[in-house]
Write a protein that holds these residues in place. Structure first.
Motif, PDB file in Angstrom:
ATOM      1  N   CYS A   1     -10.379 -15.933 -18.874  1.00  0.00           N
ATOM      2  CA  CYS A   1     -10.018 -14.592 -19.344  1.00  0.00           C
ATOM      3  C   CYS A   1     -10.719 -14.213 -20.646  1.00  0.00           C
ATOM      4  CB  CYS A   1      -8.505 -14.473 -19.518  1.00  0.00           C
ATOM      5  SG  CYS A   1      -7.827 -15.414 -20.893  1.00  0.00           S
ATOM      6  N   GLN A   2     -11.282 -15.173 -21.340  1.00  0.00           N
ATOM      7  CA  GLN A   2     -11.940 -14.914 -22.620  1.00  0.00           C
ATOM      8  C   GLN A   2     -13.457 -15.046 -22.543  1.00  0.00           C
ATOM      9  OE1 GLN A   2     -10.038 -14.085 -25.607  1.00  0.00           O
ATOM     10  NE2 GLN A   2      -8.744 -13.679 -23.839  1.00  0.00           N
ATOM     11  N   THR A   3     -13.970 -15.521 -21.432  1.00  0.00           N
ATOM     12  CA  THR A   3     -15.388 -15.839 -21.294  1.00  0.00           C
ATOM     13  C   THR A   3     -16.144 -14.712 -20.617  1.00  0.00           C
ATOM     14  OG1 THR A   3     -14.784 -18.166 -21.093  1.00  0.00           O
ATOM     15  CG2 THR A   3     -16.988 -17.553 -20.375  1.00  0.00           C
TER      16      THR A   3
ATOM     17  N   LYS B   1     -16.005 -10.424 -17.539  1.00  0.00           N
ATOM     18  CA  LYS B   1     -15.253 -11.639 -17.845  1.00  0.00           C
ATOM     19  C   LYS B   1     -15.201 -12.505 -16.595  1.00  0.00           C
ATOM     20  CE  LYS B   1     -12.722 -10.203 -21.797  1.00  0.00           C
ATOM     21  NZ  LYS B   1     -11.483 -10.179 -22.516  1.00  0.00           N
ATOM     22  N   LEU B   2     -15.267 -13.814 -16.792  1.00  0.00           N
ATOM     23  CA  LEU B   2     -15.231 -14.765 -15.689  1.00  0.00           C
ATOM     24  C   LEU B   2     -13.956 -14.601 -14.870  1.00  0.00           C
ATOM     25  CD1 LEU B   2     -16.548 -17.100 -14.196  1.00  0.00           C
ATOM     26  CD2 LEU B   2     -15.543 -18.652 -15.889  1.00  0.00           C
ATOM     27  N   ARG B   3     -12.851 -14.323 -15.510  1.00  0.00           N
ATOM     28  CA  ARG B   3     -11.570 -14.102 -14.807  1.00  0.00           C
ATOM     29  C   ARG B   3     -11.700 -12.975 -13.781  1.00  0.00           C
ATOM     30  NH1 ARG B   3      -7.213 -10.535 -15.158  1.00  0.00           N
ATOM     31  NH2 ARG B   3      -5.188 -11.493 -14.724  1.00  0.00           N
ATOM     32  N   ASP B   4     -12.297 -11.867 -14.173  1.00  0.00           N
ATOM     33  CA  ASP B   4     -12.450 -10.722 -13.272  1.00  0.00           C
ATOM     34  C   ASP B   4     -13.370 -11.064 -12.102  1.00  0.00           C
ATOM     35  OD1 ASP B   4     -10.793  -9.287 -14.974  1.00  0.00           O
ATOM     36  OD2 ASP B   4     -12.475  -8.445 -16.102  1.00  0.00           O
ATOM     37  N   ILE B   5     -14.445 -11.785 -12.377  1.00  0.00           N
ATOM     38  CA  ILE B   5     -15.371 -12.192 -11.323  1.00  0.00           C
ATOM     39  C   ILE B   5     -14.646 -13.069 -10.301  1.00  0.00           C
ATOM     40  CG2 ILE B   5     -17.427 -13.592 -10.827  1.00  0.00           C
ATOM     41  CD1 ILE B   5     -18.519 -12.594 -13.578  1.00  0.00           C
ATOM     42  N   MET B   6     -13.847 -14.003 -10.790  1.00  0.00           N
ATOM     43  CA  MET B   6     -13.125 -14.905  -9.892  1.00  0.00           C
ATOM     44  C   MET B   6     -12.077 -14.154  -9.072  1.00  0.00           C
ATOM     45  SD  MET B   6     -12.794 -18.308 -12.281  1.00  0.00           S
ATOM     46  CE  MET B   6     -12.123 -19.378 -11.001  1.00  0.00           C
TER      47      MET B   6
ATOM     48  N   ASP C   1      -9.471 -18.880  -6.306  1.00  0.00           N
ATOM     49  CA  ASP C   1      -8.202 -19.323  -6.883  1.00  0.00           C
ATOM     50  C   ASP C   1      -8.391 -19.634  -8.361  1.00  0.00           C
ATOM     51  OD1 ASP C   1      -5.598 -20.185  -7.197  1.00  0.00           O
ATOM     52  OD2 ASP C   1      -5.982 -22.165  -6.336  1.00  0.00           O
ATOM     53  N   LEU C   2      -7.764 -18.849  -9.201  1.00  0.00           N
ATOM     54  CA  LEU C   2      -7.908 -19.013 -10.637  1.00  0.00           C
ATOM     55  C   LEU C   2      -6.732 -19.757 -11.257  1.00  0.00           C
ATOM     56  CD1 LEU C   2      -9.316 -18.367 -13.331  1.00  0.00           C
ATOM     57  CD2 LEU C   2      -8.228 -16.132 -13.269  1.00  0.00           C
ATOM     58  N   TYR C   3      -5.533 -19.471 -10.797  1.00  0.00           N
ATOM     59  CA  TYR C   3      -4.345 -20.012 -11.450  1.00  0.00           C
ATOM     60  C   TYR C   3      -3.692 -21.178 -10.729  1.00  0.00           C
ATOM     61  CZ  TYR C   3      -4.648 -15.813 -14.293  1.00  0.00           C
ATOM     62  OH  TYR C   3      -5.074 -14.837 -15.139  1.00  0.00           O
ATOM     63  N   GLY C   4      -4.017 -21.411  -9.477  1.00  0.00           N
ATOM     64  CA  GLY C   4      -3.414 -22.514  -8.740  1.00  0.00           C
ATOM     65  C   GLY C   4      -1.907 -22.443  -8.763  1.00  0.00           C
ATOM     66  N   PRO C   5      -1.252 -23.501  -9.260  1.00  0.00           N
ATOM     67  CA  PRO C   5       0.222 -23.531  -9.258  1.00  0.00           C
ATOM     68  C   PRO C   5       0.851 -22.529 -10.229  1.00  0.00           C
ATOM     69  CG  PRO C   5      -0.648 -25.424 -10.425  1.00  0.00           C
ATOM     70  CD  PRO C   5      -1.821 -24.725  -9.811  1.00  0.00           C
ATOM     71  N   TYR C   6       0.035 -21.915 -11.096  1.00  0.00           N
ATOM     72  CA  TYR C   6       0.562 -20.959 -12.075  1.00  0.00           C
ATOM     73  C   TYR C   6       0.425 -19.518 -11.599  1.00  0.00           C
ATOM     74  CZ  TYR C   6      -0.370 -25.183 -14.729  1.00  0.00           C
ATOM     75  OH  TYR C   6      -0.430 -26.483 -15.143  1.00  0.00           O
TER      76      TYR C   6
ATOM     77  N   ALA D   1      -1.836 -12.979 -17.741  1.00  0.00           N
ATOM     78  CA  ALA D   1      -2.608 -11.888 -17.111  1.00  0.00           C
ATOM     79  C   ALA D   1      -3.853 -11.509 -17.900  1.00  0.00           C
ATOM     80  CB  ALA D   1      -1.718 -10.680 -16.869  1.00  0.00           C
ATOM     81  N   GLY D   2      -4.492 -12.494 -18.500  1.00  0.00           N
ATOM     82  CA  GLY D   2      -5.759 -12.239 -19.184  1.00  0.00           C
ATOM     83  C   GLY D   2      -5.664 -12.031 -20.675  1.00  0.00           C
ATOM     84  N   GLY D   3      -4.514 -12.281 -21.250  1.00  0.00           N
ATOM     85  CA  GLY D   3      -4.338 -12.088 -22.690  1.00  0.00           C
ATOM     86  C   GLY D   3      -4.875 -13.223 -23.547  1.00  0.00           C
ATOM     87  N   GLY D   4      -5.181 -14.364 -22.940  1.00  0.00           N
ATOM     88  CA  GLY D   4      -5.734 -15.486 -23.686  1.00  0.00           C
ATOM     89  C   GLY D   4      -4.706 -16.308 -24.432  1.00  0.00           C
ATOM     90  N   THR D   5      -3.442 -16.251 -24.013  1.00  0.00           N
ATOM     91  CA  THR D   5      -2.406 -16.967 -24.748  1.00  0.00           C
ATOM     92  C   THR D   5      -1.784 -18.136 -24.000  1.00  0.00           C
ATOM     93  OG1 THR D   5      -0.743 -15.389 -23.967  1.00  0.00           O
ATOM     94  CG2 THR D   5      -1.766 -14.930 -26.098  1.00  0.00           C
TER      95      THR D   5
END
Length: 179
Positions: free
Chosen positions: A152-154, A87-92, A98-103, A111-115
């Motif tokens: 997280c979904q890609t 998943k792209l999230r894991d690679i990043m 930086d995946l989430y920035g201000p979040y 945390a990767g749930g896609g919601t």
């Protein structure tokens, strides 16, 4: 603009499975039209220009573009490589991108749930290497451009995939426009 240098590996990294020291030429090219660096490492004594590592381990190269500009006005780009099928999230996250920035504080993302939609990225180049949008992505990104994805979904390619991707981090916060 091209910058050349030499990279010596002493002793060889275990990943290379070499018994002798190899010399690699490091080339960095700046593409002014896209504003990213492309790095290539070539074994200098290889007739084909392909290293043993490239023949053994397929990988996908990433240019992660930060939403903020550097003091000189150019985009801040981070180059990484990873094996496909992740998943792209894991690679990043594994590459300290930086995946989430201000979040990026506890309980502000799923945390990767896609919601939650806080891991949105824009795929500038290489969308053919990505899995189709999931139902969760379709719902969360229904009013966003088709180039936007939830990291997280890609899923990026397959374990034997090779290619290049340019990923714009935090597209809602970016300080420049792509052509």
């Amino acid at each position: 603009m091209e910058i050349m240098g030499a990279l010596q590996l002493h002793p060889p990294l275990p990943l290379f499975k070499h018994t002798t020291t190899k010399s690699y030429k490091l080339s960095s090219k700046l593409s002014m039209s896209r504003g990213f660096h492309k790095l290539n490492a070539l074994e200098t004594n290889s007739p084909s220009g392909i290293t043993d590592l490239e023949e053994e381990l397929p990988s996908i190269d990433f240019a992660f573009v930060s939403p903020k500009l550097l003091p000189d006005g150019s985009p801040d780009v981070h180059i990484r490589s990873a094996v496909g099928g992740q998943k792209l999230r894991d690679i990043m996250l594994d590459g300290n991108i930086d995946l989430y920035g201000p979040y990026d504080i506890p309980l502000s993302n799923c945390a990767g749930g896609g919601t939650c939609g806080t891991c949105m990225v824009e795929v500038v180049e290489g969308k053919e290497l990505l899995s189709p949008r999931t139902d969760k992505e379709k719902e969360i990104l229904k009013r966003k451009p088709k180039t936007w994805r939830l990291a997280c979904q890609t899923v990026v390619g397959k374990p034997d995939s090779r290619g290049e991707l340019i990923i714009q981090q935090l597209p809602e916060w970016k300080a420049h426009e792509w052509e």
